[in-house]
Write an enzyme that holds these catalytic residues in place. Sequence first.
Site, PDB file in Angstrom:
ATOM      1  N   SER A   1       8.568-103.213 -38.047  1.00 33.01           N
ATOM      2  CA  SER A   1       7.959-102.464 -36.942  1.00 33.01           C
ATOM      3  C   SER A   1       7.392-103.151 -35.943  1.00 33.01           C
ATOM      4  O   SER A   1       7.046-104.354 -36.033  1.00 33.01           O
ATOM      5  CB  SER A   1       6.978-101.553 -37.702  1.00 33.01           C
ATOM      6  OG  SER A   1       6.118-100.806 -36.847  1.00 33.01           O
TER       7      SER A   1
ATOM      8  N   TYR B   1      -0.416-101.545 -42.997  1.00 32.85           N
ATOM      9  CA  TYR B   1       1.085-101.378 -42.699  1.00 32.85           C
ATOM     10  C   TYR B   1       1.476-102.508 -41.731  1.00 32.85           C
ATOM     11  O   TYR B   1       2.418-103.103 -41.980  1.00 32.85           O
ATOM     12  CB  TYR B   1       0.981-100.162 -42.023  1.00 32.85           C
ATOM     13  CG  TYR B   1       2.395 -99.559 -41.477  1.00 32.85           C
ATOM     14  CD1 TYR B   1       3.377 -98.943 -42.385  1.00 32.85           C
ATOM     15  CD2 TYR B   1       2.584 -99.832 -40.140  1.00 32.85           C
ATOM     16  CE1 TYR B   1       4.644 -98.738 -41.907  1.00 32.85           C
ATOM     17  CE2 TYR B   1       3.877 -99.515 -39.669  1.00 32.85           C
ATOM     18  CZ  TYR B   1       4.697 -98.867 -40.419  1.00 32.85           C
ATOM     19  OH  TYR B   1       6.017 -98.698 -39.907  1.00 32.85           O
TER      20      TYR B   1
ATOM     21  N   LYS C   1       4.400-105.140 -42.218  1.00 29.23           N
ATOM     22  CA  LYS C   1       5.649-105.421 -41.475  1.00 29.23           C
ATOM     23  C   LYS C   1       5.632-106.529 -40.681  1.00 29.23           C
ATOM     24  O   LYS C   1       6.669-107.312 -40.568  1.00 29.23           O
ATOM     25  CB  LYS C   1       5.570-104.135 -40.241  1.00 29.23           C
ATOM     26  CG  LYS C   1       5.672-102.752 -40.941  1.00 29.23           C
ATOM     27  CD  LYS C   1       6.990-102.648 -41.532  1.00 29.23           C
ATOM     28  CE  LYS C   1       7.290-101.024 -41.934  1.00 29.23           C
ATOM     29  NZ  LYS C   1       8.595-101.135 -42.643  1.00 29.23           N
TER      30      LYS C   1
END
Length: 290
Positions: free
Chosen positions: A141, A154, A158
């Site tokens: 991401s 998160y 990533k």
Amino acid sequence: MAGRLEGKVAVITGGCSGIGLGTVELFVAEGAKVVAADIQDEKGAMLEARFGEQVRYAHCDVTSEDDIVAALNLADSAFGGLDILFNNAGISDRMGAITEVTAEGWDWIFSVLVRGPALGMKHAAPMMIARGGGSIINTASIAGLQAGFGPIAYSTAKAGVIHMSRVAAAQLSRQKVRVNAICPGLIATSIFGASLGLPREVADQMAARVEQGAASVQPVPKAGLPDDIAQAALYLASDASAFVSGTHLVVDGGITVGGRHSWDTASPSPFVQMFGEDSPFAPPADPAPL
């Protein structure tokens, strides 16, 4: 004309919705046989009915090593081997400060986003080596590249996926197994709402809001769609990228090129704010239309 993945066998985690579904559809259109690995059994059955002999569904929670192995083994038993693994299954959590994270929430994010792809690569690589090589693609991401594009757990996970892909590529490329990552930007999927525990209908509405608003917050004036990421995955899965390993492909409509002032002349840069509109740092006027 033969498709770009003719004769190839792929496993796609998170294959029943969003980016995964878009990739299943594209890979099948390009000639691949696909195992769609997901936890959405009803949608998996619909995929099998829709595509017949080209798609098999495997119930796969990527936090379970046994489920991952079963999905990969299904590719072998149903289609004769494995050439492509797209570690795409994903979740997110709520935006919040580092002071608000919980150990349980942190572990859950890393279990899905980092441990799952790691175990997928562990078990897929020997199967690919036995076939003479293959391609592993991991969904990372833009949140793993810069702050401000996702929650802290998160985003950190990533970033780990990007580096894990690089290290795995170093270990596997000599055996003709390429490993790369894709860094999506704002893609109109239901992950935003689904990860917050919202009902599917509400999550789908949030995806529609992303599609409506994304064009105004990035240089490329269109929303990112699952097919945009599927096309990147197709490139990395195909022989067109035979010389590409250990890198990450950013597919984000240009949102990470710089601050808004770098592409929107109506947004003043920090230098203009400090030195004024007549300073040498002022941006050029928009070119006249042709």
